[in-house]
Design a protein around this motif. Structure first.
Motif, PDB file in Angstrom:
ATOM      1  N   SER A   1      -6.520  -9.202   7.930  1.00 57.13           N
ATOM      2  CA  SER A   1      -7.961  -8.958   7.854  1.00 57.13           C
ATOM      3  C   SER A   1      -8.322  -8.074   6.665  1.00 57.13           C
ATOM      4  CB  SER A   1      -8.472  -8.340   9.166  1.00 57.13           C
ATOM      5  OG  SER A   1      -7.832  -7.122   9.444  1.00 57.13           O
ATOM      6  N   LEU A   2      -7.393  -7.222   6.230  1.00 58.87           N
ATOM      7  CA  LEU A   2      -7.665  -6.386   5.055  1.00 58.87           C
ATOM      8  C   LEU A   2      -7.723  -7.244   3.795  1.00 58.87           C
ATOM      9  CD1 LEU A   2      -8.087  -3.330   4.607  1.00 58.87           C
ATOM     10  CD2 LEU A   2      -5.666  -3.168   4.010  1.00 58.87           C
ATOM     11  N   ALA A   3      -6.785  -8.177   3.667  1.00 66.11           N
ATOM     12  CA  ALA A   3      -6.818  -9.101   2.530  1.00 66.11           C
ATOM     13  C   ALA A   3      -8.076  -9.957   2.572  1.00 66.11           C
ATOM     14  CB  ALA A   3      -5.574  -9.985   2.536  1.00 66.11           C
ATOM     15  N   LEU A   4      -8.465 -10.396   3.767  1.00 66.19           N
ATOM     16  CA  LEU A   4      -9.688 -11.185   3.922  1.00 66.19           C
ATOM     17  C   LEU A   4     -10.913 -10.383   3.507  1.00 66.19           C
ATOM     18  CD1 LEU A   4     -11.228 -13.688   4.966  1.00 66.19           C
ATOM     19  CD2 LEU A   4     -11.125 -12.679   7.246  1.00 66.19           C
ATOM     20  N   ALA A   5     -10.982  -9.121   3.933  1.00 60.59           N
ATOM     21  CA  ALA A   5     -12.137  -8.283   3.593  1.00 60.59           C
ATOM     22  C   ALA A   5     -12.220  -8.050   2.091  1.00 60.59           C
ATOM     23  CB  ALA A   5     -12.045  -6.957   4.344  1.00 60.59           C
ATOM     24  N   ALA A   6     -11.072  -7.774   1.459  1.00 58.06           N
ATOM     25  CA  ALA A   6     -11.076  -7.548   0.015  1.00 58.06           C
ATOM     26  C   ALA A   6     -11.516  -8.795  -0.739  1.00 58.06           C
ATOM     27  CB  ALA A   6      -9.689  -7.105  -0.440  1.00 58.06           C
TER      28      ALA A   6
ATOM     29  N   ALA B   1      -9.524 -19.482  -0.547  1.00 63.72           N
ATOM     30  CA  ALA B   1      -9.799 -19.837   0.847  1.00 63.72           C
ATOM     31  C   ALA B   1     -11.150 -19.300   1.295  1.00 63.72           C
ATOM     32  CB  ALA B   1      -8.683 -19.292   1.740  1.00 63.72           C
ATOM     33  N   VAL B   2     -11.485 -18.093   0.902  1.00 64.69           N
ATOM     34  CA  VAL B   2     -12.773 -17.509   1.278  1.00 64.69           C
ATOM     35  C   VAL B   2     -13.908 -18.257   0.588  1.00 64.69           C
ATOM     36  CG1 VAL B   2     -14.210 -15.439   1.097  1.00 64.69           C
ATOM     37  CG2 VAL B   2     -11.820 -15.242   1.813  1.00 64.69           C
ATOM     38  N   ARG B   3     -13.731 -18.560  -0.682  1.00 64.44           N
ATOM     39  CA  ARG B   3     -14.780 -19.303  -1.404  1.00 64.44           C
ATOM     40  C   ARG B   3     -15.042 -20.647  -0.736  1.00 64.44           C
ATOM     41  NH1 ARG B   3     -17.305 -19.331  -6.290  1.00 64.44           N
ATOM     42  NH2 ARG B   3     -16.189 -17.450  -6.919  1.00 64.44           N
ATOM     43  N   ARG B   4     -13.996 -21.317  -0.330  1.00 61.38           N
ATOM     44  CA  ARG B   4     -14.144 -22.618   0.334  1.00 61.38           C
ATOM     45  C   ARG B   4     -14.927 -22.475   1.636  1.00 61.38           C
ATOM     46  NH1 ARG B   4      -8.958 -23.842   0.856  1.00 61.38           N
ATOM     47  NH2 ARG B   4      -8.879 -24.723  -1.228  1.00 61.38           N
ATOM     48  N   ALA B   5     -14.664 -21.401   2.375  1.00 60.92           N
ATOM     49  CA  ALA B   5     -15.340 -21.201   3.659  1.00 60.92           C
ATOM     50  C   ALA B   5     -16.810 -20.840   3.479  1.00 60.92           C
ATOM     51  CB  ALA B   5     -14.636 -20.107   4.446  1.00 60.92           C
ATOM     52  N   LEU B   6     -17.124 -20.093   2.427  1.00 60.29           N
ATOM     53  CA  LEU B   6     -18.494 -19.602   2.255  1.00 60.29           C
ATOM     54  C   LEU B   6     -19.388 -20.585   1.496  1.00 60.29           C
ATOM     55  CD1 LEU B   6     -18.051 -15.789   1.421  1.00 60.29           C
ATOM     56  CD2 LEU B   6     -18.237 -16.947   3.637  1.00 60.29           C
ATOM     57  N   THR B   7     -18.792 -21.464   0.700  1.00 58.13           N
ATOM     58  CA  THR B   7     -19.601 -22.393  -0.088  1.00 58.13           C
ATOM     59  C   THR B   7     -20.375 -23.326   0.845  1.00 58.13           C
ATOM     60  OG1 THR B   7     -18.054 -22.327  -1.939  1.00 58.13           O
ATOM     61  CG2 THR B   7     -19.529 -24.214  -1.815  1.00 58.13           C
ATOM     62  N   GLY B   8     -21.678 -23.350   0.667  1.00 55.81           N
ATOM     63  CA  GLY B   8     -22.531 -24.211   1.483  1.00 55.81           C
ATOM     64  C   GLY B   8     -22.871 -23.656   2.845  1.00 55.81           C
ATOM     65  N   LEU B   9     -22.461 -22.414   3.126  1.00 50.84           N
ATOM     66  CA  LEU B   9     -22.781 -21.819   4.428  1.00 50.84           C
ATOM     67  C   LEU B   9     -24.294 -21.655   4.540  1.00 50.84           C
ATOM     68  CD1 LEU B   9     -21.471 -20.494   6.971  1.00 50.84           C
ATOM     69  CD2 LEU B   9     -21.651 -18.308   5.769  1.00 50.84           C
ATOM     70  N   PRO B  10     -24.921 -22.194   5.582  1.00 54.89           N
ATOM     71  CA  PRO B  10     -26.386 -22.117   5.684  1.00 54.89           C
ATOM     72  C   PRO B  10     -26.858 -20.731   6.088  1.00 54.89           C
ATOM     73  CG  PRO B  10     -25.492 -23.213   7.610  1.00 54.89           C
ATOM     74  CD  PRO B  10     -24.338 -22.984   6.682  1.00 54.89           C
ATOM     75  N   GLY B  11     -28.132 -20.477   5.829  1.00 51.99           N
ATOM     76  CA  GLY B  11     -28.739 -19.221   6.247  1.00 51.99           C
ATOM     77  C   GLY B  11     -28.598 -18.147   5.194  1.00 51.99           C
ATOM     78  N   PRO B  12     -29.591 -17.255   5.104  1.00 52.99           N
ATOM     79  CA  PRO B  12     -29.577 -16.224   4.065  1.00 52.99           C
ATOM     80  C   PRO B  12     -28.862 -14.939   4.454  1.00 52.99           C
ATOM     81  CG  PRO B  12     -31.653 -16.152   5.242  1.00 52.99           C
ATOM     82  CD  PRO B  12     -30.852 -17.270   5.866  1.00 52.99           C
ATOM     83  N   GLY B  13     -28.452 -14.816   5.713  1.00 49.32           N
ATOM     84  CA  GLY B  13     -27.910 -13.548   6.188  1.00 49.32           C
ATOM     85  C   GLY B  13     -26.547 -13.236   5.599  1.00 49.32           C
ATOM     86  N   PRO B  14     -26.071 -12.021   5.819  1.00 42.82           N
ATOM     87  CA  PRO B  14     -24.743 -11.631   5.328  1.00 42.82           C
ATOM     88  C   PRO B  14     -23.645 -12.288   6.142  1.00 42.82           C
ATOM     89  CG  PRO B  14     -25.625  -9.903   6.726  1.00 42.82           C
ATOM     90  CD  PRO B  14     -26.718 -10.931   6.589  1.00 42.82           C
ATOM     91  N   VAL B  15     -22.437 -12.256   5.598  1.00 41.72           N
ATOM     92  CA  VAL B  15     -21.256 -12.584   6.387  1.00 41.72           C
ATOM     93  C   VAL B  15     -20.578 -11.273   6.749  1.00 41.72           C
ATOM     94  CG1 VAL B  15     -20.900 -14.882   5.452  1.00 41.72           C
ATOM     95  CG2 VAL B  15     -19.869 -12.933   4.294  1.00 41.72           C
ATOM     96  N   LEU B  16     -20.038 -11.214   7.945  1.00 43.70           N
ATOM     97  CA  LEU B  16     -19.353 -10.024   8.418  1.00 43.70           C
ATOM     98  C   LEU B  16     -17.878 -10.335   8.606  1.00 43.70           C
ATOM     99  CD1 LEU B  16     -21.847  -8.759  11.177  1.00 43.70           C
ATOM    100  CD2 LEU B  16     -21.714  -8.063   8.778  1.00 43.70           C
ATOM    101  N   VAL B  17     -17.026  -9.503   8.031  1.00 38.25           N
ATOM    102  CA  VAL B  17     -15.583  -9.655   8.207  1.00 38.25           C
ATOM    103  C   VAL B  17     -15.142  -8.796   9.386  1.00 38.25           C
ATOM    104  CG1 VAL B  17     -13.311  -9.415   7.161  1.00 38.25           C
ATOM    105  CG2 VAL B  17     -15.281 -10.027   5.737  1.00 38.25           C
ATOM    106  N   ALA B  18     -14.439  -9.398  10.327  1.00 39.13           N
ATOM    107  CA  ALA B  18     -13.828  -8.640  11.415  1.00 39.13           C
ATOM    108  C   ALA B  18     -12.502  -8.092  10.895  1.00 39.13           C
ATOM    109  CB  ALA B  18     -13.596  -9.537  12.625  1.00 39.13           C
ATOM    110  N   CYS B  19     -12.388  -6.785  10.793  1.00 37.70           N
ATOM    111  CA  CYS B  19     -11.224  -6.185  10.139  1.00 37.70           C
ATOM    112  C   CYS B  19     -10.615  -5.089  11.001  1.00 37.70           C
ATOM    113  CB  CYS B  19     -11.624  -5.615   8.775  1.00 37.70           C
ATOM    114  SG  CYS B  19     -10.239  -4.948   7.835  1.00 37.70           S
ATOM    115  N   SER B  20      -9.346  -5.256  11.343  1.00 37.32           N
ATOM    116  CA  SER B  20      -8.619  -4.245  12.107  1.00 37.32           C
ATOM    117  C   SER B  20      -7.934  -3.234  11.204  1.00 37.32           C
ATOM    118  CB  SER B  20      -7.570  -4.923  12.977  1.00 37.32           C
ATOM    119  OG  SER B  20      -6.573  -5.514  12.151  1.00 37.32           O
ATOM    120  N   GLY B  21      -7.788  -3.581   9.931  1.00 36.85           N
ATOM    121  CA  GLY B  21      -6.992  -2.786   9.013  1.00 36.85           C
ATOM    122  C   GLY B  21      -5.606  -3.352   8.804  1.00 36.85           C
ATOM    123  N   GLY B  22      -5.245  -4.405   9.561  1.00 38.97           N
ATOM    124  CA  GLY B  22      -3.987  -5.101   9.340  1.00 38.97           C
ATOM    125  C   GLY B  22      -4.025  -5.915   8.057  1.00 38.97           C
ATOM    126  N   ALA B  23      -2.850  -6.392   7.628  1.00 43.63           N
ATOM    127  CA  ALA B  23      -2.756  -7.067   6.333  1.00 43.63           C
ATOM    128  C   ALA B  23      -3.658  -8.294   6.245  1.00 43.63           C
ATOM    129  CB  ALA B  23      -1.307  -7.458   6.066  1.00 43.63           C
TER     130      ALA B  23
END
Length: 326
Positions: free
Chosen positions: A38-43, A14-36
């Motif tokens: 957002s933690l799985a998303l961050a990992a 799911a993450v690969r699908r979202a990031l593939t083709g994302l324009p711009g050279p900047g980083p992506v930032l994960v919003a993470c509360s520490g819950g399951a």
């Protein structure tokens, strides 16, 4: 090396699908509360992003509403650094404002995420909402009597103050994010607010959605989320038609031509009137179905009635075949 656990693979795909083709050279930032979720998303993002040539960072927001919240935010930030995420920020916010603590916390959180994205020139902020969150959103919208826009739920992508917000996990079950954390040896934090019956979403999560699953089977969660996706596509198409219709209905004085409005299908016309009301300065959060219906009556049920008063103190009148702000 053992086989990759299917829930870990599902989140990474799911993450690969979202990031593939994302324009711009900047980083992506994960919003993470520490819950399951957002933690799985961050990992997953820490694993996937570098393999796509993209830096990945993390922002954890401390709302200051619970004892120990600052320590939890620091722990999440520390973990993120250990995973190679960079930049990493733990951002304290002050939760104030109208709409209750839940709405005020959401407003403060999104403002902090947008500010962090701008500081780091981020290409996008990733949010951890899952399929279950989407199903809950649809049920809450139904209870409010929302129209198609509300029933379309949370979009996979939207922009807030020119910052793209992405939700890669809207087709991933909450159970899979928890299972992914377990497979990776991660211990998520369970926010007690998520089980507090004072909040409507908590009651939907704890009582209503499980009751629907018991009555209709486990497919109901995915079906509700799929309904949101279908309505989102229909709403996007209607919004495009409305944008063209709004341009075609404009009068030289900035008002709208009644004959042009009357010729439109109701679903398009009401969208035109809503968009125009926002242009006039009506606050979107205060602009309701009642206001749009009253504007529509100036077009379809005209009998010499007085002005419609929009939020923000904006009167709209019909005169000489046009609608205009008085």
């Amino acid at each position: 090396m053992g086989a990759l656990a299917p829930p870990v693979a599902a989140v990474r795909v799911a993450v690969r699908r979202a990031l593939t083709g994302l324009p711009g050279p900047g980083p992506v930032l994960v919003a993470c509360s520490g819950g399951a979720d957002s933690l799985a998303l961050a990992a997953a993002t820490a694993f996937v992003a570098p393999r796509l040539g993209r830096r990945a960072g993390l922002v954890t927001v401390d709302h200051g509403l619970q004892h120990g919240s600052a320590g939890r935010a620091e722990a999440v930030a520390r973990w993120a650094g250990e995973q190679g995420l960079d930049p990493v920020e733990a951002v304290p916010v002050r939760v104030t404002g109208a709409g209750g603590p839940e709405a005020a916390a959401r407003t403060a959180r999104y403002a902090a995420l947008v500010a962090a994205a701008r500081r780091h020139d981020a290409a996008a902020v990733l949010l951890g909402h899952t399929r279950d969150d989407q199903a809950e959103t649809v049920l809450l919208a139904l209870a409010r009597g929302a129209g198609p826009r509300g029933l379309a739920g949370m979009p996979e992508r939207r922009e807030l103050a020119a910052v793209p917000l992405l939700r890669p996990l809207l087709d991933v079950a909450r159970a899979d994010t928890r299972a992914a954390c377990a497979a990776l040896g991660l211990i998520p934090w369970d926010d007690p607010h998520n089980a507090d019956p004072a909040y409507a979403r908590s009651r939907v999560r704890a009582d209503l959605l499980p009751a629907l699953v018991d009555a209709l089977g486990p497919g109901v969660v995915g079906n509700l989320a799929r309904t949101a996706a279908l309505l989102a596509a229909d709403t996007a198409a209607l919004d495009e038609l409305a944008a063209a219709a709004l341009a075609g209905a404009r009068a030289a004085d900035g008002g709208l031509t009644v004959d042009a409005l009357a010729a439109l299908p109701a679903a398009v016309r009401t969208r035109v009137l809503q968009a125009w009301a926002r242009e006039l300065g009506a606050p979107p959060a205060a602009l309701s179905h009642r206001h749009v219906t009253a504007l529509d009556a100036l077009v379809t049920d005209w009998h010499g009635q007085g002005p419609v008063h929009l939020p923000g103190g904006i009167p709209v009148c019909r005169h000489a075949g046009r609608l205009h702000a008085a």
